[in-house]
Each structure stands twice: as C-alpha cells, then as structure tokens.
Write an enzyme that holds these catalytic residues in place. Structure first.
Site, short mmCIF file in Angstrom:
data_model
loop_
_atom_site.label_atom_id
_atom_site.label_comp_id
_atom_site.label_asym_id
_atom_site.label_seq_id
_atom_site.Cartn_x
_atom_site.Cartn_y
_atom_site.Cartn_z
N CYS A 1 0.17 -3.58 2.54
CA CYS A 1 1.50 -3.23 3.03
C CYS A 1 1.86 -4.10 4.24
O CYS A 1 2.04 -5.30 4.09
CB CYS A 1 1.58 -1.74 3.34
SG CYS A 1 3.24 -1.19 3.77
N ASP B 1 7.28 -0.08 -7.21
CA ASP B 1 7.38 -0.02 -5.75
C ASP B 1 8.86 -0.02 -5.36
O ASP B 1 9.55 -1.03 -5.51
CB ASP B 1 6.66 -1.24 -5.15
CG ASP B 1 6.53 -1.18 -3.64
OD1 ASP B 1 7.37 -0.53 -2.99
OD2 ASP B 1 5.60 -1.81 -3.10
N HIS C 1 4.15 1.65 -4.65
CA HIS C 1 3.63 1.09 -3.41
C HIS C 1 2.31 1.78 -3.06
O HIS C 1 2.09 2.94 -3.40
CB HIS C 1 4.64 1.32 -2.29
CG HIS C 1 4.33 0.58 -1.03
ND1 HIS C 1 4.48 -0.78 -0.91
CD2 HIS C 1 3.88 1.01 0.17
CE1 HIS C 1 4.13 -1.16 0.32
NE2 HIS C 1 3.76 -0.07 0.98
#
Length: 301
Positions: free
Chosen positions: A176, A233, A269
C-alpha cells in the site's frame, strides 16, 4: 484529505474494527517491542487467517540505525550466523512495523535474506498507537516527506552492508503506502536490483512533501519492479495501472521496460494482509511465490 489508497485502507478496516474506543489500550497490552502485536487501528486482528512465522534459526528483533544522528528503529530478521546475504527492505503500510510486517520480514529471512523493516513514521509520531484512521493520516502519514523516506531507506542499505548483507544484491518490497515507496526507491537508489510493489498508488496529487509519483520516475528506475495489484481494489483504478504500463513500455530505460504487472481480478486492496478481512489466500500465496521468483530472476536472491 485522504487519497484513494488511504481510503481503501480505511474502508477495508471500518467494518472489521468493532469497539475501537479501547484499541489503544489493547495495543499497549499487546505490544512490547517493534514488530510485536498489531497496530491499534487494525485491532482486532483475524487470528484464523493471520500467519505466524517462527523465528527459529533466525537472528531477529529490533535494531537502531543512525540516520544523520537520528536513531531509527528497524525490525531485522536474517538467517542466524550467516553473512553475504541478499538484502530486502520491507516497507510497511500506513500502520507501521507491527506484527504482520515483522512476520513478512521473517518469511524473507527463512528464504535466505537479510530483511529490514524500518519504522519510517517515527519522527512524525507513533503510527501504531492511533485507533482512528483519519487522525493517523492527518497527524502522521500526511506529514512524512518522500525525501525523508528515501534517506531512511538509504541508511538501511548502508547498515545492511556493514551487518552481513551483500550490497550487490538489494531488493525492496512494500505494501500500500509502502508499495508506492517501493517504486520511488527503485528509482532513487542505484543499489536496487529489483522491486516488488504490492498495490501501491501509481498516480496522484503532487505536493511539496510528495513531489513525484511512480509514473513520474519510470525513466529513473535502477531495477525492474513487479507490481502486484487487485482488480477489485476500489482505491487504485485499473485505468491507472494501464497508464503506468504505457509509461513503462514507452520508456527507453531497460529497467522500466522489464517491469511487469500481475492483476488478480477478484482481489481487493490489501489482499496480502493476512490479518485483515481483505486477505485473499490464493492471490497472496501466488504473489509471494512471484515475488521470490522476481528477486531471483533479477539478481537479488
């Protein structure tokens, strides 16, 4: 304001963190050292999916690395008693170096690496103590300059060279927020042979603290990067991945042209984060195998 990547983390956690008012207290009880326990904002962790990697056969734990007089805490894991090891920097999510990141470092150590996971937010605050995501981002994460991060990672590379690492074999990986920094560091430090970026933002607003995004540095990449992303995501549109692919393909830089993406169509995600509801075992395991193979292919392992 939260960017798309940070919003993805926020959305992934809100439904999974009931009773967050006591999160800081729970963290204080759980965390005795860097890499022990989970960040307050992600409690309670999902014990049924969280991977626990043994430290047997490893030298592991917290070390401090000097960065121009500042003592930066770093979680280190490496095969015990061995030198001349390939080096991998493990860059955390916005939650800092909690148990999940330390466990990932131990997995690399068992694969033969000297793994270093630096606490890159420590000058701005204790990312692991925050129970509220918006406050964490506003008060800590948004105040971290990319230039500071690059300098801290440079210091980790230098430290590794003096503590059993082979600086001809340096890799970087991150998740991330750390995925974005993986792209940037691969373009910053000429020692980097290869990188593996897990769902890191590729485009976005440029600010004084974050003046460039991965799409801006493709011509400067020193080593090829493997991007591991989720097709579901909501914070990283597939269109931005296509933008990055086009920029890499158009570059004359060999490292850029050798970079690749793998997109897992159904994965959200943070699909590698085994302690969160976003975890997708099949995609995570496949991505891990690809990461190790990528480092081996490009001279890190």
């Amino acid at each position: 304001m939260l960017d798309r990547n940070q919003l993805s983390d926020a959305h992934a956690l809100l439904d999974a963190t009931p009773g967050r008012s006591g999160a800081t207290t729970r963290r204080a009880a759980l965390k005795a050292a860097l890499g022990v326990g989970y960040a307050a904002a992600v409690l309670p962790a999902l014990a049924q999916t969280a991977i626990k990697t043994s430290a047997e056969g490893l030298t592991e734990g917290e070390v401090t690395i000097d960065v121009n007089g500042f003592k930066m805490p770093v979680y280190r894991a490496a095969p015990a008693g061995k030198t001349g090891l390939p080096v991998v920097l493990v860059i955390s999510e916005i939650f800092g170096v909690h148990e999940y990141i330390a466990d990932t470092a131990r997995r690399f150590a068992h694969a033969g690496y000297l793994a270093l996971a630096p606490e890159l937010f420590v000058r701005q605050g204790d990312a692991q103590s925050y129970g509220e995501l918006a406050k964490l981002i506003a008060e800590v994460i948004s105040k971290v300059p990319d230039a500071q991060v690059m300098g801290d990672l440079d210091a980790c590379v230098a430290w590794a060279g003096a503590h059993g690492g082979d600086l001809e074999r340096v890799g970087v990986t991150g998740f991330c927020w750390g995925g974005r920094q993986t792209w940037l560091f691969a373009a910053h430090n000429p020692k980097v042979k290869a990188g593996v970026a897990w769902y890191g933002r590729l485009v976005g607003e440029r600010t004084a603290l974050t003046p460039r995004n991965p799409i801006d540095v493709v011509d400067q990449l020193h080593g090829p990067v493997l991007g591991l992303y989720g097709g579901a995501d909501t914070g990283i549109p597939l269109a931005t991945i296509e933008q990055m692919k086009a920029a890499l393909a158009a570059s004359r830089n060999p490292a850029a042209r050798a970079s690749e993406f793998v997109v897992y169509p159904e994965a959200p995600h943070a699909f590698h984060a085994d302690y969160r509801p976003s975890y997708r075992k099949e995609a995570a395991e496949d991505g891990w195998k690809r990461a190790l193979a990528w480092f081996q292919k490009h001279g890190v392992a």
